[in-house]
Design a protein around this motif. Structure first.
Motif, PDB file in Angstrom:
ATOM      1  N   UNK A  20       0.821  -1.220   0.000  1.00 53.65           N
ATOM      2  CA  UNK A  20       0.000   0.000   0.000  1.00 53.65           C
ATOM      3  C   UNK A  20       0.849   1.262   0.000  1.00 53.65           C
ATOM      4  N   UNK A  21       2.148   1.111   0.217  1.00 51.96           N
ATOM      5  CA  UNK A  21       3.121   2.212   0.186  1.00 51.96           C
ATOM      6  C   UNK A  21       2.602   3.454   0.931  1.00 51.96           C
ATOM      7  N   UNK A  22       2.178   3.160   2.189  1.00 54.26           N
ATOM      8  CA  UNK A  22       1.727   4.239   3.075  1.00 54.26           C
ATOM      9  C   UNK A  22       0.236   4.447   3.063  1.00 54.26           C
ATOM     10  N   UNK A  23      -0.446   4.039   1.972  1.00 57.09           N
ATOM     11  CA  UNK A  23      -1.884   4.328   1.852  1.00 57.09           C
ATOM     12  C   UNK A  23      -2.680   3.096   1.471  1.00 57.09           C
ATOM     13  N   UNK A  24      -3.665   3.300   0.607  1.00 57.59           N
ATOM     14  CA  UNK A  24      -4.464   2.178   0.131  1.00 57.59           C
ATOM     15  C   UNK A  24      -5.623   1.818   1.023  1.00 57.59           C
ATOM     16  N   UNK A  25      -5.706   2.459   2.192  1.00 60.02           N
ATOM     17  CA  UNK A  25      -6.805   2.143   3.100  1.00 60.02           C
ATOM     18  C   UNK A  25      -6.433   0.965   3.976  1.00 60.02           C
ATOM     19  N   UNK A  26      -6.834   1.015   5.210  1.00 60.53           N
ATOM     20  CA  UNK A  26      -6.514  -0.032   6.166  1.00 60.53           C
ATOM     21  C   UNK A  26      -7.239  -1.321   5.782  1.00 60.53           C
ATOM     22  N   UNK A  27      -6.501  -2.421   5.569  1.00 64.70           N
ATOM     23  CA  UNK A  27      -7.171  -3.666   5.152  1.00 64.70           C
ATOM     24  C   UNK A  27      -7.878  -4.389   6.285  1.00 64.70           C
ATOM     25  N   UNK A  28      -7.922  -3.787   7.477  1.00 63.87           N
ATOM     26  CA  UNK A  28      -8.455  -4.494   8.641  1.00 63.87           C
ATOM     27  C   UNK A  28      -9.911  -4.924   8.440  1.00 63.87           C
ATOM     28  N   UNK A  29     -10.732  -4.038   7.854  1.00 60.34           N
ATOM     29  CA  UNK A  29     -12.141  -4.387   7.665  1.00 60.34           C
ATOM     30  C   UNK A  29     -12.285  -5.546   6.682  1.00 60.34           C
ATOM     31  N   UNK A  30     -11.530  -5.476   5.584  1.00 62.71           N
ATOM     32  CA  UNK A  30     -11.567  -6.579   4.628  1.00 62.71           C
ATOM     33  C   UNK A  30     -11.133  -7.880   5.282  1.00 62.71           C
ATOM     34  N   UNK A  31     -10.117  -7.781   6.137  1.00 64.11           N
ATOM     35  CA  UNK A  31      -9.634  -8.966   6.843  1.00 64.11           C
ATOM     36  C   UNK A  31     -10.729  -9.564   7.727  1.00 64.11           C
ATOM     37  N   UNK A  32     -11.450  -8.709   8.452  1.00 65.87           N
ATOM     38  CA  UNK A  32     -12.548  -9.207   9.290  1.00 65.87           C
ATOM     39  C   UNK A  32     -13.616  -9.897   8.449  1.00 65.87           C
ATOM     40  N   UNK A  33     -13.942  -9.293   7.308  1.00 62.52           N
ATOM     41  CA  UNK A  33     -14.977  -9.871   6.451  1.00 62.52           C
ATOM     42  C   UNK A  33     -14.543 -11.253   5.958  1.00 62.52           C
ATOM     43  N   UNK A  34     -13.273 -11.350   5.536  1.00 65.83           N
ATOM     44  CA  UNK A  34     -12.788 -12.626   5.008  1.00 65.83           C
ATOM     45  C   UNK A  34     -12.700 -13.674   6.128  1.00 65.83           C
ATOM     46  N   UNK A  35     -12.259 -13.252   7.319  1.00 66.73           N
ATOM     47  CA  UNK A  35     -12.184 -14.202   8.437  1.00 66.73           C
ATOM     48  C   UNK A  35     -13.570 -14.717   8.816  1.00 66.73           C
ATOM     49  N   UNK A  36     -14.569 -13.855   8.700  1.00 64.95           N
ATOM     50  CA  UNK A  36     -15.937 -14.277   8.977  1.00 64.95           C
ATOM     51  C   UNK A  36     -16.390 -15.359   7.983  1.00 64.95           C
ATOM     52  N   UNK A  37     -16.055 -15.150   6.717  1.00 65.85           N
ATOM     53  CA  UNK A  37     -16.390 -16.164   5.707  1.00 65.85           C
ATOM     54  C   UNK A  37     -15.752 -17.506   6.067  1.00 65.85           C
ATOM     55  N   UNK A  38     -14.488 -17.433   6.477  1.00 66.63           N
ATOM     56  CA  UNK A  38     -13.758 -18.663   6.809  1.00 66.63           C
ATOM     57  C   UNK A  38     -14.397 -19.344   8.023  1.00 66.63           C
ATOM     58  N   UNK A 103      -3.517  -4.197  -5.252  1.00 69.28           N
ATOM     59  CA  UNK A 103      -3.129  -5.188  -4.253  1.00 69.28           C
ATOM     60  C   UNK A 103      -2.750  -4.509  -2.940  1.00 69.28           C
ATOM     61  N   UNK A 104      -2.428  -3.205  -2.996  1.00 68.33           N
ATOM     62  CA  UNK A 104      -2.039  -2.493  -1.784  1.00 68.33           C
ATOM     63  C   UNK A 104      -3.252  -2.027  -1.010  1.00 68.33           C
ATOM     64  N   UNK A 105      -3.257  -2.246   0.322  1.00 73.69           N
ATOM     65  CA  UNK A 105      -4.338  -1.733   1.148  1.00 73.69           C
ATOM     66  C   UNK A 105      -5.565  -2.613   1.140  1.00 73.69           C
ATOM     67  N   UNK A 106      -6.706  -2.009   1.471  1.00 75.42           N
ATOM     68  CA  UNK A 106      -7.924  -2.778   1.746  1.00 75.42           C
ATOM     69  C   UNK A 106      -8.464  -3.512   0.531  1.00 75.42           C
ATOM     70  N   UNK A 107      -8.191  -2.997  -0.665  1.00 72.18           N
ATOM     71  CA  UNK A 107      -8.867  -3.551  -1.827  1.00 72.18           C
ATOM     72  C   UNK A 107      -8.246  -4.817  -2.381  1.00 72.18           C
ATOM     73  N   UNK A 108      -7.238  -5.334  -1.672  1.00 72.08           N
ATOM     74  CA  UNK A 108      -6.777  -6.684  -1.986  1.00 72.08           C
ATOM     75  C   UNK A 108      -7.638  -7.712  -1.269  1.00 72.08           C
ATOM     76  N   UNK A 109      -8.125  -7.364  -0.077  1.00 70.67           N
ATOM     77  CA  UNK A 109      -8.800  -8.356   0.762  1.00 70.67           C
ATOM     78  C   UNK A 109     -10.308  -8.386   0.499  1.00 70.67           C
ATOM     79  N   UNK A 110     -10.896  -7.213   0.214  1.00 66.09           N
ATOM     80  CA  UNK A 110     -12.351  -7.156  -0.002  1.00 66.09           C
ATOM     81  C   UNK A 110     -12.804  -8.079  -1.135  1.00 66.09           C
ATOM     82  N   UNK A 111     -12.115  -8.121  -2.279  1.00 62.64           N
ATOM     83  CA  UNK A 111     -12.570  -9.054  -3.321  1.00 62.64           C
ATOM     84  C   UNK A 111     -12.519 -10.511  -2.871  1.00 62.64           C
ATOM     85  N   UNK A 112     -11.563 -10.840  -1.997  1.00 63.44           N
ATOM     86  CA  UNK A 112     -11.472 -12.223  -1.529  1.00 63.44           C
ATOM     87  C   UNK A 112     -12.653 -12.573  -0.624  1.00 63.44           C
TER      88      UNK A 112
END
Lengths: 368, 368
Positions: A20-38, A103-112
């Protein structure tokens, strides 16, 4: 490849913060969403570009704006599902796969997370190899795909379709104001492409690269070896065409932040740990743009500047940088496809108002 | 009824300025577009609400924002045609007729130009009986129709569809920012309705009323009778359920203008011609909101305040008001359907921040 365990998700998130090179949005929310799916028994299926049929129908899905509010899992699922259905209805095509725009930041995890929910494969690729602040700043666009039709929506049911626009930059302008009108939690479905078009214009293996980075850092920590050195071994692996180096080792002595015209602007100054007079200055416009040591440029966009904890190699977002932090600053060469003149016109230094021609990091640091 | 000659067009435009109650946008561009259609041998066909089939498919067409730039005829035609086609494609219905959203200002004439061009009938009705600044401020919306799906576009080809929104006020918010992003010349197609829905929620005979006003003024001038008296005879015709009166006769001694949050705000002060101490104050927020004489309210929104030249009865837009102009200020009762509580909640005085309950003009002036 299936992503079905928490450790892999955390590896991916860690790598996504670095890219994310400093930005890209915090992927934490996407991570929570994906962990919930799992937790609910689903996995995200990641497929290679070569597994896509030429006539497959692929779209990007992205969170837009800064969803800093923690959101309800079901809401996010519902929004994206609705937007994908609208895209399918509008173009009268079934969507075969989704691809991250960045791939940097939140938008790598949300699609997953979305792929796991809907049983749609996610392509191991993206359009930036990092994070950028604008919709048009993707190789998809530079090499001839169009961002629209693009569907934008929020959890309240507000739904807007940008059917046609003069340019992908115009799509960005429209999407930005629509996002403002729709509120904090907004998603977009955009860049409808065929499998052949995606293969021709995408950056390959982005998701597996992010996972490799995150896993490398984790494994070095548990092996009590040097995590930063392990990280540099991955992102600087010349045998795989990569280049990276440590730009600076020091502590933050000043941060000037400003929010202007919707941009997160900052100037971060680091000093050497040995109380030397050496100074590194990082300029940020959502993402890091340029690193200068004592006035000499060491790395510039689209090459990547990453800031990590100097002991643990944990990548740190610009919004989490604080006075006194002890950090290492790394520079990573962007993919070759990102450095061509047609790309530099869209996301090179001049596109961000920096009055210097792009020089690859390899050349800049070789001169020191 | 066919509109196929310049005189009728000018009558309509004159009436539309009066019903614009100070705002509504200058109908001059719409007038040029319609006159061009007539020169090319086409006419606008106006049909009554009772001529619409219950299951007819009707939409509103409107210019949005302030198209103060003179535009190319063919461009405007192309834009609206494209937007109508997109609405038809999206809802998979052929459009049978178009209806003005507002009879006041430019958006009474633009649908006629488009109807002439495309051979679509235009319904003799509207949703305001005047002009208002917001999309949700129409009887269509108050009585249960929805503004979206709404299509917005410009002459460059940029096209946005608001498919769904929490409320028609939200449609307004989204359309406003999209209009800003698309530039000066923007059109919208909105309020898709059935003939039965339109009949249930519309204000009838709006276009013929505007034409009657314009014609009445013109005929009084050529008969050398008193145009203002003739005008009052029409808009105050009690035998047809109308009420109107002269609120003030004087000259402008002060205009305070301000543009804030996209609003055209103004306070216009008139003094009596006989150098009396009498003062009339008009408050404007795009349209006139309230008229107060020496602090006493004489007329308030949604009732209409119209400013006309005291000799010729020519209606004058707020943006054309100047220091020293000698004017008569008229007050017109709004249609009964506009004064019900459910309407006052959307476009009564409080909706514009005026802390007075609505009192009909008949009662206000009776108390003087």
């Amino acid at each position: 490849m299936l992503i079905g365990d928490d450790e892999t998700v955390r590896d991916l998130t860690r790598g996504a913060v670095l890219l994310g090179t400093g930005g890209g949005g915090d992927p934490y929310i996407g991570q929570l969403l994906l962990q919930q799916e799992i937790r609910e028994g689903r996995s995200a299926r990641v497929i290679g570009l070569d597994e896509l049929a030429d006539d497959a129908f692929v779209v990007s899905v992205a969170g837009i704006g800064a969803p800093t509010v923690l959101i309800e899992h079901l809401q996010a699922r519902g929004v994206c599902e609705r937007l994908l259905a609208m895209m399918e209805r509008h173009l009268d095509r079934r969507i075969d796969a989704i691809v991250p725009a960045e791939v940097g930041g939140m938008n790598s995890v949300i699609p997953l997370a979305l792929g796991a929910q809907l049983g749609l494969p996610v392509v191991d690729a993206d359009g930036m190899g990092r994070a950028f602040p604008h919709i048009e700043m993707v190789t998809f666009s530079v090499y001839g795909n169009r961002a629209c039709p693009m569907v934008i929506g929020n959890e309240l049911g507000d739904t807007v379709l940008i059917e046609q626009a003069t340019s992908d930059r115009k799509v960005e302008d429209i999407a930005r104001v629509v996002t403002g009108a729709l509120g904090a939690m907004v998603y977009g479905v955009l860049y409808p492409m065929s499998g052949a078009e995606l293969r021709r214009t995408a950056i390959a293996n982005s998701l597996s690269y992010a996972m490799e980075i995150g896993r490398g850092i984790r494994e070095a920590r548990s092996a009590s070896s040097n995590p930063v050195a392990a990280l540099l071994g991955i992102v600087g692996d010349r045998s795989r065409g990569r280049f990276a180096c440590e730009l600076f080792d020091g502590k933050i002595i000043d941060i000037q932040r400003e929010t202007r015209d919707g941009w997160h602007l900052a100037t971060v100054t680091l000093a050497g740990l040995d109380d030397s007079a050496q100074r590194l200055e990082l300029l940020l416009q959502n993402e890091f743009l340029v690193a200068r040591q004592d006035g000499r440029t060491l790395c510039m966009v689209p090459d990547l500047i990453a800031v990590v904890d100097r002991e643990t190699a944990e990548p740190i977002n610009a919004e989490r940088l604080k006075y006194g932090q002890r950090l290492k600053v790394l520079g990573l060469a962007a993919q070759e496809i990102m450095r061509r003149p047609e790309c530099l016109a869209v996301f090179g230094p001049q596109a961000f108002g920096i009055d210097e021609p792009f020089v690859p990091i390899e050349n800049l640091v070789a001169g020191s």
